[in-house]
Scaffold this active site. Structure first.
Site, PDB file in Angstrom:
ATOM      1  N   GLY A 167       0.790  -1.222   0.000  1.00  0.00           N
ATOM      2  CA  GLY A 167       0.000   0.000   0.000  1.00  0.00           C
ATOM      3  C   GLY A 167       0.820   1.269   0.000  1.00  0.00           C
ATOM      4  O   GLY A 167       0.299   2.347   0.265  1.00  0.00           O
ATOM      5  N   HIS A 179       9.619   6.501  -3.616  1.00  0.00           N
ATOM      6  CA  HIS A 179      10.904   6.723  -2.962  1.00  0.00           C
ATOM      7  C   HIS A 179      10.912   6.104  -1.562  1.00  0.00           C
ATOM      8  O   HIS A 179       9.869   5.997  -0.917  1.00  0.00           O
ATOM      9  CB  HIS A 179      11.214   8.227  -2.872  1.00  0.00           C
ATOM     10  CG  HIS A 179      10.227   8.979  -2.037  1.00  0.00           C
ATOM     11  ND1 HIS A 179       9.055   9.477  -2.541  1.00  0.00           N
ATOM     12  CD2 HIS A 179      10.232   9.319  -0.724  1.00  0.00           C
ATOM     13  CE1 HIS A 179       8.385  10.099  -1.595  1.00  0.00           C
ATOM     14  NE2 HIS A 179       9.072  10.017  -0.468  1.00  0.00           N
ATOM     15  N   HIS A 197      10.935   5.711   2.220  1.00  0.00           N
ATOM     16  CA  HIS A 197      10.526   6.614   3.290  1.00  0.00           C
ATOM     17  C   HIS A 197       9.863   5.819   4.407  1.00  0.00           C
ATOM     18  O   HIS A 197       9.426   4.688   4.209  1.00  0.00           O
ATOM     19  CB  HIS A 197       9.550   7.678   2.775  1.00  0.00           C
ATOM     20  CG  HIS A 197       8.213   7.144   2.360  1.00  0.00           C
ATOM     21  ND1 HIS A 197       8.045   6.420   1.200  1.00  0.00           N
ATOM     22  CD2 HIS A 197       6.998   7.204   2.950  1.00  0.00           C
ATOM     23  CE1 HIS A 197       6.767   6.075   1.090  1.00  0.00           C
ATOM     24  NE2 HIS A 197       6.116   6.524   2.146  1.00  0.00           N
ATOM     25  N   GLU A 239      -8.393 -17.534   8.037  1.00  0.00           N
ATOM     26  CA  GLU A 239      -7.437 -16.780   8.847  1.00  0.00           C
ATOM     27  C   GLU A 239      -8.055 -15.512   9.434  1.00  0.00           C
ATOM     28  O   GLU A 239      -7.735 -15.127  10.553  1.00  0.00           O
ATOM     29  CB  GLU A 239      -6.204 -16.460   7.999  1.00  0.00           C
ATOM     30  CG  GLU A 239      -5.468 -17.730   7.601  1.00  0.00           C
ATOM     31  CD  GLU A 239      -4.216 -17.464   6.799  1.00  0.00           C
ATOM     32  OE1 GLU A 239      -3.162 -17.990   7.191  1.00  0.00           O
ATOM     33  OE2 GLU A 239      -4.303 -16.752   5.789  1.00  0.00           O
TER      34      GLU A 239
END
Length: 229
Positions: A41, A46, A48, A199
């Protein structure tokens, strides 16, 4: 692929932010974390990370605090400290070890290649790291993420986060800070582990044992695949 010295600078920023945000009387917990890769997501390409600070103490931290305190009150020692001593003696699930840190696949791992980094010294938060420990932390972070990338020769996605004491001016001698990694990849760079169906409604199921995951990661080269000629 970052230089160790640059990773040390990231750690320094984590410490500065943890201490500055935590010094605010309205902030009782600071969560440092990173979501890496689009599959997790992450919308910005870049590298971070993120830091959220809040007045309430998260549920996961409250649960861990309870278990850490229960063990500390009974034994007078750190639960994670005793745990990593056992893991080091066994060696089966240890990925890397240096003078001040260990990385390992915990026996309770839910995600296929879940791992955690734990300081050998009983530290409650990252602000207590000395200069040598910061270097060791950077080294083991680099080693673990190289192993991850080398596994399927891809920029390995994960969510990682540091768990440490709340910043509510309360002493937590039982706490032992640690960093966990939850990667979603299962059998290749394109096969994702999904927590669905059984699950979600009953409980997570392991597709690979912690021991097998550790063995796969242990057998990888220590040099990043992109730098191997």
């Amino acid at each position: 692929l970052m230089k160790k010295e640059d990773i040390e600078k990231v750690i320094e920023i984590w410490i500065e932010e943890y201490e500055e945000l935590g010094s605010d009387d309205s902030i009782n917990y600071v969560q440092i974390f990173e979501n890496k890769g689009a599959i997790m997501g992450c919308s910005n390409p870049h590298p971070h990370g993120q830091i959220w600070s809040q007045s309430s103490i998260p549920t996961e931290i409250l649960k861990k605090s309870g278990k850490f305190k229960e063990y500390y009150d009974l034994h007078g020692r750190s639960l994670l400290g005793d745990y990593i001593e056992q893991e080091i003696k066994s060696g089966e699930r240890i990925l890397d070890e240096n003078d001040h840190f260990v990385s390992l696949v915990p026996f309770w791992a839910t995600w296929p290649f879940e791992a955690m980094i734990v300081p050998k010294r009983h530290l409650q938060h990252i602000g207590q790291l000395n200069s040598e420990e910061k270097v060791s932390y950077a080294e083991i972070l680099k080693q673990l993420t190289i192993r991850y990338d080398n596994l399927f020769e891809t920029s390995f996605p994960y969510s990682s986060g540091i768990h440490q004491i709340p910043t509510n001016d309360t002493e937590y001698p039982e706490w032992h800070f640690h960093m966990s990694f939850y990667p979603p990849l299962l059998r290749s760079a394109t096969v994702k582990k999904f927590m669905v169906g059984y699950e979600m409604f009953a409980g997570p199921q392991r597709d690979i044992t912690a021991e097998d995951a550790a063995k796969m990661l242990q057998n990888l080269p220590s040099v990043h695949y992109s730098q191997i000629k």
